[in-house]
Write a protein that holds these residues in place. Structure first.
Motif, PDB file in Angstrom:
ATOM      1  N   SER A 141      17.036 -52.207   8.511  1.00 25.41           N
ATOM      2  CA  SER A 141      18.056 -51.563   7.696  1.00 25.41           C
ATOM      3  C   SER A 141      17.683 -50.103   7.494  1.00 25.41           C
ATOM      4  O   SER A 141      16.491 -49.767   7.431  1.00 25.41           O
ATOM      5  CB  SER A 141      18.190 -52.256   6.333  1.00 25.41           C
ATOM      6  OG  SER A 141      16.995 -52.109   5.591  1.00 25.41           O
ATOM      7  N   PRO A 142      18.661 -49.227   7.382  1.00 27.40           N
ATOM      8  CA  PRO A 142      18.354 -47.820   7.111  1.00 27.40           C
ATOM      9  C   PRO A 142      17.831 -47.599   5.696  1.00 27.40           C
ATOM     10  O   PRO A 142      17.131 -46.626   5.431  1.00 27.40           O
ATOM     11  CB  PRO A 142      19.684 -47.109   7.334  1.00 27.40           C
ATOM     12  CG  PRO A 142      20.723 -48.173   7.112  1.00 27.40           C
ATOM     13  CD  PRO A 142      20.094 -49.447   7.584  1.00 27.40           C
ATOM     14  N   GLU A 143      18.152 -48.514   4.771  1.00 22.96           N
ATOM     15  CA  GLU A 143      17.683 -48.395   3.395  1.00 22.96           C
ATOM     16  C   GLU A 143      16.322 -49.077   3.241  1.00 22.96           C
ATOM     17  O   GLU A 143      15.970 -49.974   3.994  1.00 22.96           O
ATOM     18  CB  GLU A 143      18.680 -49.027   2.407  1.00 22.96           C
ATOM     19  CG  GLU A 143      20.013 -48.319   2.321  1.00 22.96           C
ATOM     20  CD  GLU A 143      20.965 -48.776   3.415  1.00 22.96           C
ATOM     21  OE1 GLU A 143      20.704 -49.836   4.023  1.00 22.96           O
ATOM     22  OE2 GLU A 143      21.957 -48.066   3.676  1.00 22.96           O
ATOM     23  N   CYS A 144      15.585 -48.660   2.231  1.00 26.39           N
ATOM     24  CA  CYS A 144      14.269 -49.233   1.954  1.00 26.39           C
ATOM     25  C   CYS A 144      14.432 -50.653   1.402  1.00 26.39           C
ATOM     26  O   CYS A 144      15.294 -50.914   0.557  1.00 26.39           O
ATOM     27  CB  CYS A 144      13.521 -48.359   0.950  1.00 26.39           C
ATOM     28  SG  CYS A 144      11.842 -48.939   0.585  1.00 26.39           S
ATOM     29  N   GLN A 238      17.263 -44.469  -0.306  1.00 29.87           N
ATOM     30  CA  GLN A 238      17.490 -43.595   0.836  1.00 29.87           C
ATOM     31  C   GLN A 238      16.190 -42.902   1.230  1.00 29.87           C
ATOM     32  O   GLN A 238      15.354 -42.582   0.386  1.00 29.87           O
ATOM     33  CB  GLN A 238      18.565 -42.556   0.508  1.00 29.87           C
ATOM     34  CG  GLN A 238      19.923 -43.146   0.142  1.00 29.87           C
ATOM     35  CD  GLN A 238      20.521 -43.956   1.283  1.00 29.87           C
ATOM     36  OE1 GLN A 238      20.513 -43.520   2.442  1.00 29.87           O
ATOM     37  NE2 GLN A 238      21.032 -45.140   0.958  1.00 29.87           N
ATOM     38  N   PHE A 239      16.019 -42.641   2.543  1.00 27.61           N
ATOM     39  CA  PHE A 239      14.806 -41.995   3.022  1.00 27.61           C
ATOM     40  C   PHE A 239      14.660 -40.600   2.439  1.00 27.61           C
ATOM     41  O   PHE A 239      13.549 -40.176   2.089  1.00 27.61           O
ATOM     42  CB  PHE A 239      14.826 -41.943   4.549  1.00 27.61           C
ATOM     43  CG  PHE A 239      13.575 -41.365   5.144  1.00 27.61           C
ATOM     44  CD1 PHE A 239      12.371 -42.026   5.030  1.00 27.61           C
ATOM     45  CD2 PHE A 239      13.617 -40.153   5.816  1.00 27.61           C
ATOM     46  CE1 PHE A 239      11.213 -41.495   5.581  1.00 27.61           C
ATOM     47  CE2 PHE A 239      12.464 -39.616   6.373  1.00 27.61           C
ATOM     48  CZ  PHE A 239      11.257 -40.279   6.257  1.00 27.61           C
ATOM     49  N   SER A 240      15.770 -39.878   2.323  1.00 29.46           N
ATOM     50  CA  SER A 240      15.704 -38.521   1.769  1.00 29.46           C
ATOM     51  C   SER A 240      15.212 -38.529   0.331  1.00 29.46           C
ATOM     52  O   SER A 240      14.436 -37.658  -0.081  1.00 29.46           O
ATOM     53  CB  SER A 240      17.086 -37.858   1.851  1.00 29.46           C
ATOM     54  OG  SER A 240      18.054 -38.637   1.152  1.00 29.46           O
ATOM     55  N   GLY A 254      11.994 -49.017   5.533  1.00 24.39           N
ATOM     56  CA  GLY A 254      13.277 -49.079   6.215  1.00 24.39           C
ATOM     57  C   GLY A 254      13.178 -48.394   7.559  1.00 24.39           C
ATOM     58  O   GLY A 254      12.117 -47.887   7.936  1.00 24.39           O
ATOM     59  N   GLU A 255      14.279 -48.379   8.293  1.00 20.15           N
ATOM     60  CA  GLU A 255      14.321 -47.739   9.604  1.00 20.15           C
ATOM     61  C   GLU A 255      15.468 -46.732   9.639  1.00 20.15           C
ATOM     62  O   GLU A 255      16.521 -46.990  10.230  1.00 20.15           O
ATOM     63  CB  GLU A 255      14.491 -48.791  10.708  1.00 20.15           C
ATOM     64  CG  GLU A 255      13.331 -49.774  10.850  1.00 20.15           C
ATOM     65  CD  GLU A 255      13.276 -50.814   9.760  1.00 20.15           C
ATOM     66  OE1 GLU A 255      12.159 -51.234   9.378  1.00 20.15           O
ATOM     67  OE2 GLU A 255      14.355 -51.198   9.253  1.00 20.15           O
ATOM     68  N   PRO A 256      15.306 -45.570   8.984  1.00 21.47           N
ATOM     69  CA  PRO A 256      16.416 -44.624   8.869  1.00 21.47           C
ATOM     70  C   PRO A 256      16.806 -43.975  10.194  1.00 21.47           C
ATOM     71  O   PRO A 256      17.926 -43.469  10.333  1.00 21.47           O
ATOM     72  CB  PRO A 256      15.882 -43.584   7.880  1.00 21.47           C
ATOM     73  CG  PRO A 256      14.396 -43.639   8.043  1.00 21.47           C
ATOM     74  CD  PRO A 256      14.092 -45.085   8.319  1.00 21.47           C
ATOM     75  N   HIS A 257      15.902 -43.961  11.177  1.00 19.08           N
ATOM     76  CA  HIS A 257      16.174 -43.283  12.447  1.00 19.08           C
ATOM     77  C   HIS A 257      16.471 -44.261  13.579  1.00 19.08           C
ATOM     78  O   HIS A 257      16.607 -43.853  14.734  1.00 19.08           O
ATOM     79  CB  HIS A 257      14.984 -42.401  12.836  1.00 19.08           C
ATOM     80  CG  HIS A 257      14.576 -41.440  11.756  1.00 19.08           C
ATOM     81  ND1 HIS A 257      15.435 -40.500  11.236  1.00 19.08           N
ATOM     82  CD2 HIS A 257      13.396 -41.304  11.078  1.00 19.08           C
ATOM     83  CE1 HIS A 257      14.809 -39.803  10.298  1.00 19.08           C
ATOM     84  NE2 HIS A 257      13.584 -40.278  10.179  1.00 19.08           N
TER      85      HIS A 257
END
Length: 270
Positions: A141-144, A238-240, A254-257
């Motif tokens: 997922s892009p989120e943690c 969120q990663f940011s 997570g996997e934001p990229h």
């Protein structure tokens, strides 16, 4: 000789229910209250069991328990408020002529779905084998996927948690507190009630503006000025946010990229 091997049966079932806030109640099928290990197991309202299904395989054990709603034991309002959600349950048999003697374990687990019907309630018990139904491998997922402050996140929450009190009730789900971190620090955080009718319950925080907190849900019971609460900062996962606010990119879960499932359908140059 075990209590279940005797010619004369003097067996009573007992239930020990322990809520997440530490409140513990005991009930028995016997016609009189029993003292077991320092806890009084009450005959009224008492509880009635269904058939208990157990196996030596990996199937989850099941048990249905029914009981009466009373003003000083288990109330409909407490059930609706979620006070009993996830309560630890232990079911065992004892010899009612010798309550402090041998007891035989029957089942244990956590309280599952609870339904209220008239003046009573019924609840299901999920045994330890139910944990095997949980997924073994996490999905990407892009989120943690960590929770702010847990052992995977590793953010120290001591400085991001504070105990304060309500100074104003703006709306059913909006309150002002005496002290809080500036900005929107408590969005996606939680509020735990320490005093008042909601004591022991929690409410997710939707947003904050300094000392003004907007709760995601209306509290189960009416709050009042002076009620003490514990408020904990939150994270939008969120990663940011992890990088800029917490400087914790090394622990981001997570996997934001990672490319999405639409990668192969994208047009060249899109």
């Amino acid at each position: 000789m075990s209590i279940i091997d005797r010619d004369l049966t003097t067996i009573a079932f007992c239930w020990r229910l322990e809520r997440r806030d530490g409140v513990t109640l005991g009930f028995t099928t016997h016609d009189r209250d029993l003292m077991v290990d320092g806890l009084r197991y009450r005959a009224a309202p008492g509880m009635l069991p269904s058939a208990i299904t157990q196996s030596d395989g990996f199937d989850a054990d099941t048990l249905e328990v029914t009981g009466a709603l009373t003003s000083d034991a288990i109330t409909a309002r407490d059930l609706a408020a979620g006070r009993w959600d996830g309560a630890a349950v232990r079911v065992f048999m004892i010899d009612w002529t010798d309550p402090e003697g041998e007891n035989v374990a029957v089942a244990r687990g956590t309280l599952g779905d609870v339904s209220v019907t008239g003046e009573g309630f019924s609840a299901s018990l999920s045994g330890p084998a139910a944990m095997l139904d949980a997924p073994v491998v996490e999905l990407t997922s892009p989120e943690c996927r960590a929770i702010l402050g847990d052992k995977r996140c590793r953010i120290d929450m001591a400085a991001r948690t504070r105990i304060t009190e309500i100074v104003a009730i703006v709306a059913e789900d909006v309150i002002d507190v005496a002290s809080a971190a500036p900005g929107n620090a408590y969005a996606y955080g939680r509020l735990r009630w320490l005093t008042g009718p909601n004591s022991g319950l929690e409410n997710p925080i939707l947003a904050s503006a300094g000392t003004r907190l907007t709760l995601r849900d209306t509290p189960a019971f009416a709050s009042a000025v002076g009620d003490r609460v514990e408020i904990m900062e939150g994270c939008d996962k969120q990663f940011s946010t992890c990088v800029q606010r917490f400087a914790n990119a090394v622990n981001f879960r997570g996997e934001p990229h990672l490319p999405g499932v639409d990668l192969l359908t994208r047009y060249p140059g899109a």
